[in-house]
Design a protein around this motif. Sequence first.
Motif, mmCIF file in Angstrom:
data_model
loop_
_atom_site.group_PDB
_atom_site.id
_atom_site.type_symbol
_atom_site.label_atom_id
_atom_site.label_comp_id
_atom_site.label_asym_id
_atom_site.label_seq_id
_atom_site.Cartn_x
_atom_site.Cartn_y
_atom_site.Cartn_z
ATOM 1 N N ALA A 111 0.823 -1.214 0.000
ATOM 2 C CA ALA A 111 0.000 0.000 0.000
ATOM 3 C C ALA A 111 0.855 1.261 0.000
ATOM 4 C CB ALA A 111 -0.933 -0.007 1.210
ATOM 5 N N ARG A 112 1.961 1.250 0.723
ATOM 6 C CA ARG A 112 2.840 2.413 0.746
ATOM 7 C C ARG A 112 3.399 2.683 -0.645
ATOM 8 N NH1 ARG A 112 3.465 7.044 3.256
ATOM 9 N NH2 ARG A 112 3.758 7.816 1.136
ATOM 10 N N ALA A 126 -0.619 8.647 7.138
ATOM 11 C CA ALA A 126 0.552 9.263 6.526
ATOM 12 C C ALA A 126 0.865 10.617 7.158
ATOM 13 C CB ALA A 126 0.326 9.432 5.020
ATOM 14 N N GLU A 166 -5.973 3.080 5.013
ATOM 15 C CA GLU A 166 -5.242 3.192 6.270
ATOM 16 C C GLU A 166 -3.886 3.851 6.072
ATOM 17 O OE1 GLU A 166 -5.839 1.897 9.985
ATOM 18 O OE2 GLU A 166 -7.203 3.183 8.857
ATOM 19 N N THR A 167 -3.263 3.602 4.941
ATOM 20 C CA THR A 167 -1.962 4.201 4.666
ATOM 21 C C THR A 167 -2.095 5.711 4.481
ATOM 22 O OG1 THR A 167 -1.211 2.144 3.638
ATOM 23 C CG2 THR A 167 0.050 4.112 3.145
#
Length: 271
Positions: A44-45, A119, A114-115
Motif C-alpha cells: 500500500a505504501r 501518513a 489506512e496508509t
Amino acid sequence: MKDVLDVTDRARTTAALTALGVRPGDVLLVHASLRSLGPVTDGARGVLDALLRAVGPSGTVVVPAFTPENSDTSPHYRERVRGLDAGAVGAVRAAMPAYDPALTPAPSMGALAETVRTAAGGGRSAHPQTSFAALGPGAARLLAGHRPDCHLGEDSPLARLYEADARILLLGTGYATCTAFHLGEYRVPGPPRRRYRCVVASRGVRRWWEYEDVALDDGDFAALGTAFEEAAAEGDVAVGRVGAALCRLVRLRAAVDFATAWLTEHRTAGR
C-alpha cells in the motif's frame, strides 16, 4: 482499452497511472483493491507513493475512511451480532469505541485507506461514520466542514470534490463501490431519510449519538455505473490496466450528475 506494463515497482505503477490518464495537479478520489493489482513493491505504501508521484506536488489523493465499526445501525454491526444472545450483544456494544478522527482506524476500507489516514501530513474529516482522509495541498479545504449529520451530501467532502472537478480512480474496483454516486442520492428531489446511531466522544465522555440523514443505498450502484459508462461523453471515463487490475478513471462531476438523473428516474419515492 489501454495496455500497461505489469506492476513490479513504484516507477512502473506511476507509469501505469499516467498511461491511464492521471495528471499532475489532479484531485483523485481513490477506491482500491490492492489484491487485484498483483505484486507491488512496498504494498500500500508503494501504491500511495506512485499515486503521489502521478498527481505531483500540486495534486491531492483522497480516500474514504469510513468507520461502520462504531455504529449499531450499520450492516457491519448487524452481521457482527447475528446469532449472538442478548448478553453477547451487550458486550459488543459496550466495547465499541468512540470515534476519534486522529486515532480511529478504518479497517473495512482497506490497506490504502489506512496508509493515507496514517501518513505524515495527511488529514481526516470529522464525520464519525463516513470520514474521508486526504494527502496533498488540497486536503484541508476538501475535508473541512464535514457536518456530523451529513454523511455524503452537500456538507461533506464529496461536495467539495465535485466543486474541485475531481476524478475518481477505481483501482481494481467496480462501480458498486463508487462512493461519489451517494452525492447523487442527496440531489434527488425529496430523498428518503432514516435514523442512524454511533458512538462518539463529547468532552472526553463516550456516548451514543442518534441523528437523521438521507437513507443511503448502494444496492443498484453497479447497474448505475454500467448505464453511466454506456452514456458517458468523451473524456468522462478512461479504462485501462494497472498491473493485473482493470481500472477506471472517471470525472466525478459527470458521474454525480448522471447519478442524480438516473436515481431520480429509477428509484421510487420512499425507497
